[in-house]
Design a protein around this motif. Structure first.
Motif, PDB file in Angstrom:
ATOM      1  N   GLY A  83     -27.221  -9.804 -10.919  1.00  0.00           N
ATOM      2  CA  GLY A  83     -28.261  -8.959 -11.488  1.00  0.00           C
ATOM      3  C   GLY A  83     -28.293  -9.032 -13.002  1.00  0.00           C
ATOM      4  O   GLY A  83     -27.453  -9.671 -13.646  1.00  0.00           O
ATOM      5  N   SER A  84     -29.284  -8.352 -13.582  1.00  0.00           N
ATOM      6  CA  SER A  84     -29.454  -8.369 -15.025  1.00  0.00           C
ATOM      7  C   SER A  84     -30.157  -7.093 -15.458  1.00  0.00           C
ATOM      8  O   SER A  84     -31.040  -6.580 -14.755  1.00  0.00           O
ATOM      9  CB  SER A  84     -30.279  -9.587 -15.459  1.00  0.00           C
ATOM     10  N   GLN A  85     -29.746  -6.580 -16.611  1.00  0.00           N
ATOM     11  CA  GLN A  85     -30.459  -5.490 -17.270  1.00  0.00           C
ATOM     12  C   GLN A  85     -30.985  -6.001 -18.610  1.00  0.00           C
ATOM     13  O   GLN A  85     -30.282  -6.706 -19.327  1.00  0.00           O
ATOM     14  CB  GLN A  85     -29.537  -4.289 -17.484  1.00  0.00           C
ATOM     15  N   ASN A  86     -32.235  -5.644 -18.922  1.00  0.00           N
ATOM     16  CA  ASN A  86     -32.894  -6.078 -20.155  1.00  0.00           C
ATOM     17  C   ASN A  86     -33.302  -4.857 -20.967  1.00  0.00           C
ATOM     18  O   ASN A  86     -33.874  -3.919 -20.424  1.00  0.00           O
ATOM     19  CB  ASN A  86     -34.154  -6.895 -19.861  1.00  0.00           C
ATOM     20  N   ILE A  87     -33.014  -4.887 -22.252  1.00  0.00           N
ATOM     21  CA  ILE A  87     -33.440  -3.845 -23.169  1.00  0.00           C
ATOM     22  C   ILE A  87     -34.157  -4.519 -24.332  1.00  0.00           C
ATOM     23  O   ILE A  87     -33.655  -5.513 -24.882  1.00  0.00           O
ATOM     24  CB  ILE A  87     -32.246  -3.013 -23.682  1.00  0.00           C
ATOM     25  N   GLY A  88     -35.338  -4.017 -24.696  1.00  0.00           N
ATOM     26  CA  GLY A  88     -36.110  -4.681 -25.731  1.00  0.00           C
ATOM     27  C   GLY A  88     -36.820  -3.710 -26.653  1.00  0.00           C
ATOM     28  O   GLY A  88     -37.061  -2.547 -26.315  1.00  0.00           O
ATOM     29  N   LEU A  89     -37.161  -4.215 -27.814  1.00  0.00           N
ATOM     30  CA  LEU A  89     -37.904  -3.473 -28.829  1.00  0.00           C
ATOM     31  C   LEU A  89     -39.003  -4.377 -29.359  1.00  0.00           C
ATOM     32  O   LEU A  89     -38.744  -5.524 -29.743  1.00  0.00           O
ATOM     33  CB  LEU A  89     -36.981  -3.032 -29.970  1.00  0.00           C
ATOM     34  N   GLU A  90     -40.250  -3.867 -29.378  1.00  0.00           N
ATOM     35  CA  GLU A  90     -41.390  -4.645 -29.848  1.00  0.00           C
ATOM     36  C   GLU A  90     -42.077  -3.931 -31.011  1.00  0.00           C
ATOM     37  O   GLU A  90     -42.277  -2.711 -30.971  1.00  0.00           O
ATOM     38  CB  GLU A  90     -42.404  -4.844 -28.728  1.00  0.00           C
ATOM     39  N   LEU A  91     -42.433  -4.704 -32.018  1.00  0.00           N
ATOM     40  CA  LEU A  91     -43.207  -4.216 -33.149  1.00  0.00           C
ATOM     41  C   LEU A  91     -44.540  -4.948 -33.151  1.00  0.00           C
ATOM     42  O   LEU A  91     -44.579  -6.176 -33.276  1.00  0.00           O
ATOM     43  CB  LEU A  91     -42.460  -4.457 -34.461  1.00  0.00           C
ATOM     44  N   LYS A  92     -45.644  -4.191 -33.020  1.00  0.00           N
ATOM     45  CA  LYS A  92     -46.971  -4.783 -32.911  1.00  0.00           C
ATOM     46  C   LYS A  92     -47.826  -4.327 -34.100  1.00  0.00           C
ATOM     47  O   LYS A  92     -48.175  -3.144 -34.213  1.00  0.00           O
ATOM     48  CB  LYS A  92     -47.644  -4.369 -31.601  1.00  0.00           C
TER      49      LYS A  92
END
Length: 520
Positions: free
Chosen positions: A307-316
């Protein structure tokens, strides 16, 4: 306490925006609320490619992340044909798509006695059954189903069946029309291998949650598939599910989280017999519960789970988009806070910066991959399970491991068996730096890649470097309408090091695409 304050602050900001700034917005905005300006079309594509390389393998970036279309053979030629209808009507309550894409070709294979510069102690791992390598040059005809699927969307729910490419993970987030995902791929499921036959039910694109004014979105899917290699097992099945959430909506800052769970299960094993393929067994796999057929699965879980966990941050912003992400990999079950997991030092850290104001450099990306921890060197002692020695993408019951047609399904820096001419994944402890950029200079689209990898011993769990490799790629393509609307592409690539050997090569492609049918 610190995280609760952060979450509370985010909620307060969203609430204030909804009440004071964006009150006119609908509490449940959906694409179906907008005007339908889409166009249904069926297109075709034909591509002729030729590869020539100096080493025993083609350079790494000629076949990595190519959906299994190209082999590591140093000399190759291929012809690809496709007919596809994209789903282009998001404002309509229903939509559909389909694709038929095939590739056939011939590989000029240089086979050899042993992998270049491999430590003698690893030869038993490379060739556990004493497979004899052929010293002579040979030719090998091959074909692949790149895609063969049908898809329908009913409201916001998607149903797909067939050989369909899926790009999972937050490293593929894109918002600008000109942006191309430069990532090496998600840790668990990337573009590296050919697609498997699957049936998928879910929500493929981020969709607003009711009464959140579009500031909270969700997507996810439940997938059932079949492995077709039959290496040591037959009729092996795939279970895959994921759920993803995103907060922020139209705000310039978004945060996202994804949870992915996959498993190989069922079928028949040459060594263990029937592995359990009933509906009840599927339920055990769904919840990662213990099985009752095999000793290993009585004390672990039915099937090979990962399995995998993903954490992200986006600046638009208006012309800029920044996507920063962290992806984990686990084999001993998920930990709610991934930074507290046994293998918390393993993962993929990346950032991609894109803009559409200047064409010369459209996107720049940097990634760092570490898979050296693997929860420590010890799995169990005298019946006490510590959970270490994960050995990513390997499994004792399913010799095919986490691969399809010899290519790993996950991130390509965990080296595929087809590359090392082996029967299992042997290079899965690595520290890799990967950089890439792309752009358009006066109609010449280009892509630059460079990766640097150190690989470490698996069986001794030592810090000494077992092998090193660097890979470089420069790809340039140009559309020439005066030449029958052909697109010409030339790629130059090089490898140097111990894993793939030293190699320099060129990949030349001529392609043409167009419309068969178009209607509003």
């Amino acid at each position: 306490m610190r995280w609760s304050k952060v979450i509370l602050s985010v909620c307060m900001v969203l609430f204030a925006d909804i009440i004071f700034a964006y009150k006119p917005f609908k509490p449940w905005p959906l694409p179906m609320d907008s005007a339908d300006n889409g166009v249904d079309s069926i297109g075709y594509s034909v591509a002729l490619s030729a590869t020539a390389s100096s080493g025993k393998n083609a350079p790494f970036w000629f076949y990595a992340n190519r959906n299994g279309k190209f082999s590591p053979a140093p000399y190759a030629g291929s012809l690809s044909l496709s007919i596809a209808k994209p789903a282009a009507r998001p404002a309509r309550w229903w939509d559909y798509s389909f694709a038929v894409a095939l590739t056939g070709g011939v590989d000029g294979v240089k086979t050899f006695d042993s992998i270049a510069n491999i430590d003698d102690n690893l030869k038993s791992l490379i060739n556990p059954s004493g497979y004899a390598f052929n010293k002579k040059k040979s030719q090998k005809w091959r074909y692949s189903i790149d895609e063969l699927y049908a898809h329908v969307r009913l409201w916001c729910f998607d149903i797909s069946a067939g050989f369909k490419r899926f790009y999972f993970g937050n490293s593929y987030n894109t918002h600008l029309e000109s942006e191309v995902p430069l990532s090496s791929g998600a840790m668990l499921w990337s573009q590296n291998a050919a697609p498997l036959p699957i049936i998928s039910v879910g929500i493929d694109k981020y969709t607003a949650i009711p009464f959140t004014y579009g500031y909270a979105e969700v997507k996810g899917a439940l997938i059932h598939g079949w492995f077709i290699d039959g290496v040591g097992t037959r009729r092996t099945m795939l279970h895959y599910k994921y759920i993803a959430g995103r907060l922020g909506g139209k705000l310039p800052v978004n945060i996202n989280y994804e949870f992915h769970h996959a498993a190989q299960w069922g079928g028949y094993s040459d060594e263990y017999g029937e592995l359990g393929s009933s509906l009840y067994d599927w339920w055990l796999v769904f919840g990662a519960h213990e099985g009752d057929n095999i000793y290993n699965e009585k004390y672990n879980a039915l099937g090979n789970h990962i399995g995998s966990q993903n954490i992200g941050l986006e600046l638009k912003l208006k012309h800029w988009h920044v996507n920063a992400y962290w992806q984990t990999l686990f084999e001993d079950g998920p930990v709610l806070a991934p930074w507290k997991a046994l293998n918390r030092y393993d993962g993929l850290w990346g950032v991609q910066i894109s803009q559409d104001k200047w064409s010369f450099i459209s996107s720049v990306m940097y990634e760092f991959l570490n898979t050296t921890d693997q929860s420590g060197p010890t799995h169990d002692i005298d019946g006490v399970v510590f959970g270490g020695s994960d050995s990513y993408f390997n499994n004792s019951i399913y010799p095919q491991e986490w691969t399809n047609r010899g290519f790993v399904l996950g991130i390509p820096f965990i080296i595929s068996p087809v590359v090392t001419n082996s029967e299992r994944v042997i290079y899965n402890r690595t520290m890799t730096h990967n950089v890439a950029l792309n752009g358009d200079i006066y109609g010449f689209k280009y892509l630059l890649r460079y990766s640097n990898s150190n690989y470490y011993r698996r069986e001794l769990y030592s810090t000494g470097v077992l092998a090193h490799n660097s890979s470089f790629l420069l790809a340039v393509e140009k559309f020439v309408p005066q030449a029958w609307n052909l697109n010409f592409a030339l790629s130059l690539a090089a490898d140097w090091g111990d894993v793939y050997g030293n190699s320099f090569g060129a990949l030349f492609t001529i392609s043409r695409s167009g419309l068969i049918y178009k209607r509003r």
